[in-house]
Design a protein around this motif. Structure first.
Motif, mmCIF file in Angstrom:
data_model
loop_
_atom_site.group_PDB
_atom_site.id
_atom_site.type_symbol
_atom_site.label_atom_id
_atom_site.label_comp_id
_atom_site.label_asym_id
_atom_site.label_seq_id
_atom_site.Cartn_x
_atom_site.Cartn_y
_atom_site.Cartn_z
ATOM 1 N N VAL A 122 0.835 -1.200 0.000
ATOM 2 C CA VAL A 122 0.000 0.000 0.000
ATOM 3 C C VAL A 122 0.871 1.252 0.000
ATOM 4 C CG1 VAL A 122 -1.679 1.325 1.326
ATOM 5 C CG2 VAL A 122 -1.980 -1.121 1.049
ATOM 6 N N ALA A 123 1.896 1.278 0.854
ATOM 7 C CA ALA A 123 2.763 2.452 0.914
ATOM 8 C C ALA A 123 3.537 2.628 -0.389
ATOM 9 C CB ALA A 123 3.724 2.330 2.094
ATOM 10 N N LEU A 124 4.134 1.543 -0.890
ATOM 11 C CA LEU A 124 4.914 1.643 -2.120
ATOM 12 C C LEU A 124 4.019 1.827 -3.336
ATOM 13 C CD1 LEU A 124 7.531 -1.153 -1.354
ATOM 14 C CD2 LEU A 124 7.900 1.314 -1.300
ATOM 15 N N GLY A 125 2.816 1.245 -3.301
ATOM 16 C CA GLY A 125 1.882 1.466 -4.395
ATOM 17 C C GLY A 125 1.459 2.922 -4.492
ATOM 18 N N VAL A 126 1.242 3.551 -3.349
ATOM 19 C CA VAL A 126 0.917 4.974 -3.350
ATOM 20 C C VAL A 126 2.106 5.776 -3.856
ATOM 21 C CG1 VAL A 126 0.438 6.937 -1.842
ATOM 22 C CG2 VAL A 126 -0.872 4.842 -1.601
ATOM 23 N N ASP A 127 3.326 5.286 -3.611
ATOM 24 C CA ASP A 127 4.527 5.944 -4.128
ATOM 25 C C ASP A 127 4.404 6.213 -5.624
ATOM 26 O OD1 ASP A 127 5.971 6.198 -1.879
ATOM 27 O OD2 ASP A 127 7.615 4.896 -2.474
ATOM 28 N N TYR A 128 4.079 5.166 -6.378
ATOM 29 C CA TYR A 128 4.029 5.314 -7.826
ATOM 30 C C TYR A 128 2.866 6.193 -8.250
ATOM 31 C CZ TYR A 128 7.395 1.579 -7.516
ATOM 32 O OH TYR A 128 8.503 0.845 -7.188
ATOM 33 N N ASN A 129 1.776 6.138 -7.507
ATOM 34 C CA ASN A 129 0.671 7.036 -7.799
ATOM 35 C C ASN A 129 1.009 8.479 -7.447
ATOM 36 O OD1 ASN A 129 -1.648 5.426 -8.860
ATOM 37 N ND2 ASN A 129 -1.257 4.256 -7.014
ATOM 38 N N ILE A 130 1.854 8.657 -6.425
ATOM 39 C CA ILE A 130 2.339 10.007 -6.115
ATOM 40 C C ILE A 130 3.177 10.527 -7.274
ATOM 41 C CG2 ILE A 130 4.007 11.260 -4.689
ATOM 42 C CD1 ILE A 130 2.935 9.765 -2.272
ATOM 43 N N PHE A 131 4.084 9.685 -7.789
ATOM 44 C CA PHE A 131 4.912 10.101 -8.920
ATOM 45 C C PHE A 131 4.039 10.476 -10.118
ATOM 46 C CE2 PHE A 131 8.575 7.110 -7.444
ATOM 47 C CZ PHE A 131 8.801 7.943 -6.364
ATOM 48 N N LEU A 132 3.015 9.646 -10.389
ATOM 49 C CA LEU A 132 2.126 9.913 -11.512
ATOM 50 C C LEU A 132 1.273 11.151 -11.278
ATOM 51 C CD1 LEU A 132 0.565 9.165 -14.137
ATOM 52 C CD2 LEU A 132 -0.898 7.716 -12.690
ATOM 53 N N MET A 133 0.556 11.177 -10.159
ATOM 54 C CA MET A 133 -0.444 12.220 -9.958
ATOM 55 C C MET A 133 0.166 13.587 -9.658
ATOM 56 S SD MET A 133 -3.215 10.804 -10.722
ATOM 57 C CE MET A 133 -4.408 12.024 -10.163
ATOM 58 N N SER A 134 1.359 13.621 -9.084
ATOM 59 C CA SER A 134 2.005 14.928 -8.888
ATOM 60 C C SER A 134 2.347 15.538 -10.249
ATOM 61 C CB SER A 134 3.255 14.790 -8.022
ATOM 62 O OG SER A 134 4.199 13.919 -8.624
ATOM 63 N N ARG A 135 2.783 14.668 -11.199
ATOM 64 C CA ARG A 135 3.047 15.177 -12.554
ATOM 65 C C ARG A 135 1.743 15.519 -13.268
ATOM 66 N NH1 ARG A 135 7.576 15.236 -15.937
ATOM 67 N NH2 ARG A 135 6.987 16.472 -17.766
ATOM 68 N N VAL A 136 0.705 14.707 -13.056
ATOM 69 C CA VAL A 136 -0.595 14.998 -13.659
ATOM 70 C C VAL A 136 -1.129 16.330 -13.149
ATOM 71 C CG1 VAL A 136 -3.019 14.270 -13.742
ATOM 72 C CG2 VAL A 136 -1.194 12.599 -14.109
ATOM 73 N N ARG A 137 -0.967 16.582 -11.866
ATOM 74 C CA ARG A 137 -1.434 17.856 -11.308
ATOM 75 C C ARG A 137 -0.680 19.032 -11.929
ATOM 76 N NH1 ARG A 137 -1.062 21.738 -7.479
ATOM 77 N NH2 ARG A 137 -3.022 22.248 -6.436
ATOM 78 N N GLU A 138 0.621 18.841 -12.077
ATOM 79 C CA GLU A 138 1.447 19.881 -12.698
ATOM 80 C C GLU A 138 0.976 20.164 -14.125
ATOM 81 O OE1 GLU A 138 6.024 20.099 -14.345
ATOM 82 O OE2 GLU A 138 5.642 18.985 -12.491
ATOM 83 N N GLU A 139 0.712 19.111 -14.901
ATOM 84 C CA GLU A 139 0.278 19.285 -16.288
ATOM 85 C C GLU A 139 -1.158 19.795 -16.346
ATOM 86 O OE1 GLU A 139 2.187 19.082 -18.774
ATOM 87 O OE2 GLU A 139 3.930 18.040 -17.956
ATOM 88 N N THR A 140 -2.009 19.371 -15.419
ATOM 89 C CA THR A 140 -3.399 19.836 -15.398
ATOM 90 C C THR A 140 -3.471 21.331 -15.136
ATOM 91 O OG1 THR A 140 -4.181 17.682 -14.624
ATOM 92 C CG2 THR A 140 -5.636 19.560 -14.250
ATOM 93 N N ALA A 141 -2.601 21.829 -14.264
ATOM 94 C CA ALA A 141 -2.598 23.256 -13.960
ATOM 95 C C ALA A 141 -2.270 24.085 -15.199
ATOM 96 C CB ALA A 141 -1.581 23.551 -12.860
ATOM 97 N N ARG A 142 -1.534 23.491 -16.146
ATOM 98 C CA ARG A 142 -1.141 24.232 -17.341
ATOM 99 C C ARG A 142 -2.021 23.932 -18.553
ATOM 100 N NH1 ARG A 142 5.299 23.380 -17.783
ATOM 101 N NH2 ARG A 142 4.761 21.278 -17.127
ATOM 102 N N HIS A 143 -2.574 22.695 -18.631
ATOM 103 C CA HIS A 143 -3.250 22.283 -19.856
ATOM 104 C C HIS A 143 -4.679 21.806 -19.639
ATOM 105 C CE1 HIS A 143 0.599 22.545 -21.909
ATOM 106 N NE2 HIS A 143 1.132 21.808 -20.947
ATOM 107 N N GLY A 144 -5.139 21.710 -18.395
ATOM 108 C CA GLY A 144 -6.485 21.232 -18.162
ATOM 109 C C GLY A 144 -6.519 19.764 -17.787
ATOM 110 N N ALA A 145 -7.701 19.302 -17.310
ATOM 111 C CA ALA A 145 -7.820 17.970 -16.729
ATOM 112 C C ALA A 145 -7.553 16.861 -17.747
ATOM 113 C CB ALA A 145 -9.206 17.797 -16.117
ATOM 114 N N ARG A 146 -8.133 16.987 -18.959
ATOM 115 C CA ARG A 146 -7.970 15.910 -19.936
ATOM 116 C C ARG A 146 -6.526 15.790 -20.387
ATOM 117 N NH1 ARG A 146 -7.830 16.173 -25.439
ATOM 118 N NH2 ARG A 146 -8.181 14.180 -26.541
ATOM 119 N N GLU A 147 -5.941 16.898 -20.820
ATOM 120 C CA GLU A 147 -4.550 16.870 -21.261
ATOM 121 C C GLU A 147 -3.618 16.514 -20.101
ATOM 122 O OE1 GLU A 147 -2.586 18.109 -24.261
ATOM 123 O OE2 GLU A 147 -4.348 17.121 -25.111
#
Length: 700
Positions: A580-605
């Motif tokens: 659970v802890a390590l699985g969230v790790d990879y989702n943190i890596f993914l979603m932190s980048r997704v949040r960064e890109e969403t702030a610039r390009h929107g939710a879909r992009e």
């Protein structure tokens, strides 16, 4: 140009500091064994009934002892009276020799007349030289015409020590070699894999030095299992964090920036997800302090120390070296833009997520739920002795011989503490319990039927069980014994089988107590990191589902492939915390980048760009972590083999299915609602009408 030497000063100093750490503290990785203990009784819950029996037994033994069972057999023939007398003389001759406490028991013949057994109590002075003591005793008890074998807790401890003998060299070597091969394949460069491994080794040296100091001062307990997991955890985590930071460094170099700017941006962009990831794993491990089992509590701070050291190395040593080396770190490969890195398979995956998000998450979640249905079938009541060691062990063979000729519990009886005045009544009650083949008070001479030994108004009644002491049936007999004697005031039931029962029951309670705490910690960190509620809840649910599906697969594999009849009581809890802890790790890596890109390009992009740019690096990190945990199989113990499979398979399932397909499809389906109630949760935040934009991940 004049500023360049000054700009190189800080990274050069950081590298020198870590070189000093590696050179000065590196040897502690090989010294942890000096402060480790493999005495399983030392890890029992302090409040357990079997632990209180151990405390009483110490008064009877006049010092700490551990039993060694000697069993003699004649190949296909009956033991002669002369051989029985010779075996008794050999046992008596051990009295007063180095390591032997008190008077060994006489040799007792089995009912079939083809075997003998005797018990030798070993004193605390053999600690550290137990293997030599057993070799000496084994040579002293040889009888002509009979084969002598050594069983019991003392023999098992020697086999455990032998199993962990390669932990300092073999385990570390296999793990590092696996990481090196994967990194060479991923980066296709010469220096970078070596730099990443060097940083991981430095982190391990620092962690081992801190743990050694704490263990030497009695702050934490360390056994071979905790030590092995620490090695793997640090190497795997340090490599994962390094992969994330290095990927950002390559991206920045590819945009034309110089090494100083690339290092600065990579560190700034990676700092938050790495710190959040490390905090998630470290706090999840610290939740093990709530456990009543001492070895679980030991793993908590030891593992957290390792994670902190891994993150510290990745955030200081690695960026310093990357700045000093610049593009040379990647040679002969060249830095490529993020869209080029994900141009192949990850663009196709992102396109699939974009076109059919609902179909994809439904098609993904149903098989996971189906596998999760097998999870409750996992038998976590402990592993029998004959399955504890993956390879053949002398103590296991001796115990099997003992079970062929004597009642299953011979040599390791249930120990009942009773008031001397009630000894006869307690003994009679114990004899009538189903699963007990006989019971008698322990005597001063060690011979059955002699005057019972009384200490502080108490006697020890030894109840020999019909079934093997390490099986589920013996634990059930312990339950019946305690129930039958519940009305007797001051009576306690302990012994080896009772210890296993208490450990299993305590582990169950620990799981119910710790799981909600870990989930709460992870949810809180994700809320702070992602500034939303929907996405964190979604991620926690998916990693929990991944764990249950992995446990379901493990149930099938352990039973039908590995041939295990059960699992250690702590295996599900360890698997949960790590996965659970390590699985969230990879989702943190993914979603932190997704949040960064969403702030610039929107939710879909944002979700599609995040998936493409992180797909390769996160999958590589998952493969590295799975390979490092798989290295635990070099230690031939069922506990570590099972833990290795659960974590390795679960990490691969998470990175290849849950993080790559399920999470992106769910987030894509939810759209801006995934970021509710934060700023990004408002439709249109960060860009124009993204619903009509065609996915085309180009450099920002």
């Amino acid at each position: 140009m004049a500023r360049r030497p000054v700009r190189l000063l800080v990274p050069a100093l950081l590298v020198l500091v870590w070189l000093a750490v590696g050179g000065g503290l590196g040897p502690f990785a090989g010294k942890l064994t000096e402060v480790s203990t493999n005495d399983q009784a030392a890890f029992l819950p302090q409040s357990a009934e079997s632990t209180r029996v151990l405390d009483v037994q110490e008064r009877f033994r006049e010092g700490e002892t551990q039993p060694l069972i000697v069993v003699w057999t004649a190949d296909g023939a009956a033991v002669t009276p002369g051989q029985t007398a010779a075996a008794t003389r050999a046992l008596a001759a051990l009295r007063g020799t180095t390591g032997v406490a008190g008077t060994p028991s006489p040799a007792i013949a089995s009912q079939d007349g083809r075997a003998l057994q005797g018990i030798v109590q070993l004193g605390p002075d053999v600690e550290g030289s137990l293997g030599e003591a057993l070799e000496r005793i084994g040579a002293a008890v040889k009888v002509d015409g009979l084969r002598a074998q050594l069983a019991g807790p003392a023999a098992t401890r020697v086999d455990l020590s032998d199993a962990f003998a390669g932990i300092d060299g073999l385990l570390l070597g296999v793990a590092l070699l696996a990481v090196l091969i994967i990194l060479l394949a991923v980066y296709r460069s010469v220096l970078l894999p070596l730099v990443i491994i060097l940083g991981a080794v430095f982190a391990l040296g620092l962690a081992c030095a801190v743990v050694y100091f704490l263990a030497d001062h009695g702050v934490v307990r360390v056994d071979g299992q905790v030590q092995g997991i620490l090695f793997i955890l640090v190497i795997g985590a340090a490599t994962d964090y390094a992969l994330l930071l290095t990927a950002r460094f390559r991206e920045e170099l590819a945009t034309g920036g110089d090494r100083f700017a690339a290092g600065r941006v990579a560190l700034r962009r990676s700092f938050e997800p790495i710190v959040a990831s490390a905090a998630t794993v470290a706090l999840a491990l610290l939740a093990l302090l709530l456990s009543s089992l001492t070895n679980n509590r030991a793993l908590g701070p030891v593992g957290a120390i390792g994670i902190v050291c891994a993150a510290l190395s990745a955030l200081t040593f690695l960026p310093a070296v990357l700045v000093l080396l610049g593009r040379a770190a990647l040679w002969p490969a060249k830095p490529r833009p993020a869209d080029a890195e994900g141009h192949g398979i990850w663009r196709r995956v992102a396109g699939l997520v974009d076109r059919h998000p609902r179909r994809l998450w439904i098609a993904t979640i149903l098989p996971l739920v189906g596998l999760a249905l097998f999870a409750p079938q996992l038998n976590a009541r402990g592993v029998p002795l004959d399955e504890t060691f993956v390879n053949d062990a002398p103590s296991v063979a001796a115990q099997a011989t003992l079970g062929e000729h004597f009642p299953g519990g011979s040599g390791q009886p249930a120990v009942i503490v009773a008031p001397a005045a009630r000894a006869a009544a307690v003994t009679e009650t114990a004899r009538r319990v189903q699963g007990v083949s006989g019971a008698a008070p322990a005597s001063r001479s060690g011979r059955p039927g002699d005057t019972p030994k009384v200490v502080d108004g108490l006697v020890l009644v030894e109840a020999t069980l019909t079934d093997a002491p390490d099986g589920d049936a013996a634990q059930d007999t312990v339950k019946r014994l305690r129930a039958a004697l519940a009305a007797e005031k001051g009576v306690l039931v302990g012994g080896y089988s009772a210890q296993r029962y208490d450990t299993t029951e305590t582990a169950k309670k620990d799981t119910y107590r710790i799981v909600p705490v870990v989930l709460g910690i992870i949810l809180l960190i994700l809320v702070v990191l992602l500034r939303s509620l929907t996405a964190p809840v979604l991620l926690v649910v998916t990693v929990a589902l991944n764990f249950l599906a992995t446990l379901g697969v493990s149930t099938l594999v352990f039973t039908h492939v590995f041939g295990f009849t059960g699992s250690d009581a702590s295996v599900p809890l360890y698997g949960f915390v790590f996965l659970v802890a390590l699985g969230v790790d990879y989702n943190i890596f993914l979603m932190s980048r997704v949040r960064e890109e969403t702030a610039r390009h929107g939710a879909r992009e944002g979700i599609l760009r995040g998936l493409v740019t992180t797909g390769g690096v996160i999958t590589s990190a998952g493969v590295v972590l799975a390979a490092t945990f798989a290295a635990l199989v070099v230690i031939p113990l069922a506990f570590l083999v099972q833990t290795a499979f659960i974590v390795a398979f679960g990490v691969l399932l998470d990175t290849l299915v849950v993080r790559s397909l399920l999470v992106p499809a769910l987030v894509r389906n939810l759209g801006p609602r995934a970021w509710w109630p934060g700023r990004l949760g408002r439709a249109g935040a960060g860009g124009t009408d993204h619903a009509e934009r065609r996915f085309s991940p180009s450099p920002s």
